[in-house]
Design a protein around this motif. Structure first.
Motif, mmCIF file in Angstrom:
data_model
loop_
_atom_site.group_PDB
_atom_site.id
_atom_site.type_symbol
_atom_site.label_atom_id
_atom_site.label_comp_id
_atom_site.label_asym_id
_atom_site.label_seq_id
_atom_site.Cartn_x
_atom_site.Cartn_y
_atom_site.Cartn_z
ATOM 1 N N GLY A 13 6.342 15.826 -9.951
ATOM 2 C CA GLY A 13 6.222 16.769 -11.050
ATOM 3 C C GLY A 13 4.841 16.878 -11.659
ATOM 4 N N ARG A 14 3.896 16.097 -11.151
ATOM 5 C CA ARG A 14 2.512 16.178 -11.635
ATOM 6 C C ARG A 14 1.615 16.687 -10.517
ATOM 7 N NH1 ARG A 14 1.444 10.182 -13.291
ATOM 8 N NH2 ARG A 14 2.894 9.885 -11.561
ATOM 9 N N LEU A 15 0.604 17.461 -10.887
ATOM 10 C CA LEU A 15 -0.319 17.977 -9.884
ATOM 11 C C LEU A 15 -1.451 16.986 -9.648
ATOM 12 C CD1 LEU A 15 -0.605 21.759 -10.818
ATOM 13 C CD2 LEU A 15 0.754 20.713 -8.996
ATOM 14 N N MET A 16 -1.692 16.673 -8.388
ATOM 15 C CA MET A 16 -2.827 15.836 -7.999
ATOM 16 C C MET A 16 -3.830 16.730 -7.295
ATOM 17 S SD MET A 16 -2.952 12.461 -5.499
ATOM 18 C CE MET A 16 -2.254 11.340 -6.713
ATOM 19 N N ASP A 17 -5.064 16.751 -7.786
ATOM 20 C CA ASP A 17 -6.110 17.604 -7.245
ATOM 21 C C ASP A 17 -6.843 16.885 -6.120
ATOM 22 O OD1 ASP A 17 -8.118 19.366 -6.690
ATOM 23 O OD2 ASP A 17 -9.078 19.258 -8.661
ATOM 24 N N ARG A 49 -1.195 -7.225 -4.747
ATOM 25 C CA ARG A 49 -1.841 -6.160 -3.972
ATOM 26 C C ARG A 49 -1.705 -4.805 -4.678
ATOM 27 N NH1 ARG A 49 -5.932 -4.009 -1.389
ATOM 28 N NH2 ARG A 49 -5.331 -2.481 0.184
ATOM 29 N N ALA A 50 -0.530 -4.511 -5.207
ATOM 30 C CA ALA A 50 -0.348 -3.255 -5.937
ATOM 31 C C ALA A 50 -1.292 -3.201 -7.136
ATOM 32 C CB ALA A 50 1.104 -3.114 -6.384
ATOM 33 N N GLN A 51 -1.391 -4.301 -7.861
ATOM 34 C CA GLN A 51 -2.291 -4.369 -9.012
ATOM 35 C C GLN A 51 -3.741 -4.174 -8.585
ATOM 36 O OE1 GLN A 51 -1.981 -4.461 -12.261
ATOM 37 N NE2 GLN A 51 -4.190 -4.681 -12.610
ATOM 38 N N GLN A 52 -4.111 -4.785 -7.473
ATOM 39 C CA GLN A 52 -5.486 -4.663 -6.980
ATOM 40 C C GLN A 52 -5.814 -3.216 -6.617
ATOM 41 O OE1 GLN A 52 -6.238 -6.322 -3.082
ATOM 42 N NE2 GLN A 52 -8.396 -6.735 -3.554
ATOM 43 N N ILE A 53 -4.921 -2.538 -5.909
ATOM 44 C CA ILE A 53 -5.154 -1.142 -5.512
ATOM 45 C C ILE A 53 -5.416 -0.279 -6.739
ATOM 46 C CG2 ILE A 53 -4.044 0.927 -4.559
ATOM 47 C CD1 ILE A 53 -2.599 -0.971 -2.572
ATOM 48 N N LEU A 54 -4.569 -0.424 -7.745
ATOM 49 C CA LEU A 54 -4.701 0.409 -8.947
ATOM 50 C C LEU A 54 -5.932 0.023 -9.760
ATOM 51 C CD1 LEU A 54 -0.927 0.419 -9.957
ATOM 52 C CD2 LEU A 54 -2.195 2.261 -8.833
ATOM 53 N N ALA A 55 -6.192 -1.272 -9.892
ATOM 54 C CA ALA A 55 -7.333 -1.729 -10.687
ATOM 55 C C ALA A 55 -8.665 -1.297 -10.067
ATOM 56 C CB ALA A 55 -7.295 -3.250 -10.841
ATOM 57 N N GLU A 56 -8.709 -1.213 -8.747
ATOM 58 C CA GLU A 56 -9.954 -0.844 -8.069
ATOM 59 C C GLU A 56 -10.132 0.668 -7.937
ATOM 60 O OE1 GLU A 56 -10.222 -3.023 -4.404
ATOM 61 O OE2 GLU A 56 -10.516 -4.942 -5.425
ATOM 62 N N GLY A 57 -9.188 1.434 -8.470
ATOM 63 C CA GLY A 57 -9.359 2.881 -8.503
ATOM 64 C C GLY A 57 -8.542 3.665 -7.505
ATOM 65 N N GLY A 58 -7.646 3.016 -6.798
ATOM 66 C CA GLY A 58 -6.765 3.737 -5.885
ATOM 67 C C GLY A 58 -5.771 4.581 -6.663
ATOM 68 N N SER A 59 -5.511 5.793 -6.197
ATOM 69 C CA SER A 59 -4.581 6.675 -6.907
ATOM 70 C C SER A 59 -3.229 6.777 -6.223
ATOM 71 C CB SER A 59 -5.188 8.072 -7.050
ATOM 72 O OG SER A 59 -5.623 8.556 -5.797
ATOM 73 N N ILE A 60 -3.127 6.235 -5.003
ATOM 74 C CA ILE A 60 -1.869 6.241 -4.252
ATOM 75 C C ILE A 60 -1.701 4.878 -3.592
ATOM 76 C CG2 ILE A 60 -0.508 7.362 -2.431
ATOM 77 C CD1 ILE A 60 -2.498 9.755 -2.664
ATOM 78 N N ILE A 61 -0.486 4.338 -3.655
ATOM 79 C CA ILE A 61 -0.147 3.119 -2.918
ATOM 80 C C ILE A 61 0.717 3.526 -1.737
ATOM 81 C CG2 ILE A 61 1.054 0.901 -2.969
ATOM 82 C CD1 ILE A 61 0.490 0.779 -5.983
ATOM 83 N N ASP A 62 0.253 3.212 -0.520
ATOM 84 C CA ASP A 62 0.994 3.556 0.695
ATOM 85 C C ASP A 62 1.674 2.299 1.207
ATOM 86 O OD1 ASP A 62 1.724 5.496 2.730
ATOM 87 O OD2 ASP A 62 0.402 4.402 4.092
ATOM 88 N N ILE A 63 2.990 2.244 1.079
ATOM 89 C CA ILE A 63 3.734 1.058 1.480
ATOM 90 C C ILE A 63 4.380 1.286 2.835
ATOM 91 C CG2 ILE A 63 5.774 1.790 0.143
ATOM 92 C CD1 ILE A 63 6.344 -1.240 -0.284
ATOM 93 N N GLY A 64 4.179 0.339 3.733
ATOM 94 C CA GLY A 64 4.735 0.437 5.076
ATOM 95 C C GLY A 64 5.418 -0.854 5.480
#
Length: 287
Positions: A13-17, A49-64
């Motif tokens: 529901g949010r737009l990502m540019d 790892r999730a915290q690290q991705i977000l703290a370092e500026g990642g805008s998407i977490i891709d879980i596999g």
């Protein structure tokens, strides 16, 4: 370097540019991904790892939960779901607002992740080729869909990759699939050339060199080259030593139009985005 046109996708529901390149951090809940540093299995490892991705500026977490490295072990849908449920529960509890992508080629796994855990994006290495229900499932779910080019399967893709014209064949592959998805009403489509998936080192660099050609689709591009063999085999090093080479290729990909970088090393990729963006803005200002 051309000015980027605005490319928005709808994430929960949010737009990502995507005209401003985004960094997608890899979180593998697998025991056998090719880069050992990306394997996270305990609750503490997944949360960190999730915290690290977000703290370092990642805008998407891709879980596999299914390793797609060459000759990877094939696991059942049930095992894949079990691993993902565990990881998604931990991330959802710790970071309820995070934008999540699920790396899966199975329609029932994608549906579970979206409907039960609010995953925003489906990232399919097989572009529907390994599950005939994937396209119709994406159309029903209404989520952004990343589809990658791959010749063969993870179990056999690197045995004898062959193309008469790799760029032409990859573009044709996407043209057919984009049309099918459009006909089914899928709005948010992202293309991934599939570096390292059923391609020789030479094929990979030819695609990277000619990446501007993908602009004919007027769709966002995801590039996944992080620590891959096209870097470490060419340089005669290991995946653990391939960060510098990864950053070089990320910079080239950004200059050639990449909208999303799928990475192991978020901080370094974010820095590459900031630097190339500053150069692009300076170039635009001087026109």
């Amino acid at each position: 370097m051309k000015h980027r046109i605005a490319r928005y996708i709808n994430v929960n529901g949010r737009l990502m540019d995507l005209s401003c390149p985004q960094v997608m951090g890899i979180l593998n809940v697998t025991p056998d991904s090719f880069y050992a540093g990306s394997r996270k299995q305990t609750e503490e490892e997944i949360a960190a790892r999730a915290q690290q991705i977000l703290a370092e500026g990642g805008s998407i977490i891709d879980i596999g939960a299914y390793s797609s490295r060459p000759n990877a072990e094939h696991i059942s849908a049930e095992e894949e779901m079990k691993r993902l449920r565990n990881g998604l529960e931990i991330i959802g509890r710790e970071h309820p607002d995070a934008v999540l992508s699920v790396d899966t080629f199975r329609a029932d796994v994608a549906r579970m992740c979206v409907e039960e855990y609010g995953v925003a994006i489906v990232n399919d290495i097989a572009a529907g080729n390994m599950d005939s229900e994937m396209f119709s499932t994406i159309a029903r779910l209404g989520v952004p869909y990343i589809m990658m080019h791959m010749q063969g399967t993870p179990q056999n893709m690197q045995q004898h990759p062959h193309y008469e014209d790799v760029l032409r064949e990859v573009l044709y592959y996407f043209s057919e699939k984009v049309q099918r998805l459009r006909d089914m009403g899928v709005k948010d489509i992202i293309l991934d050339p599939g570096f390292g998936f059923g391609k020789t080192i030479e094929h990979n660099y030819e695609l990277l060199n000619k990446m501007e050609e993908f602009a004919i689709f007027e769709l966002p591009l995801l590039v996944g080259v992080s620590r891959k063999s096209m870097i470490y085999k060419l340089l005669g090093i290991t995946p653990e030593e391939a960060l510098n080479g990864t950053t070089v290729l990320h910079t080239i990909a950004l200059m050639k139009g990449a909208n999303i970088l799928r990475v192991h090393d978020v901080k370094e990729a974010v820095e590459a985005v900031r630097l190339t963006t500053a150069m692009r803005e300076q170039s635009s200002a001087s026109l």
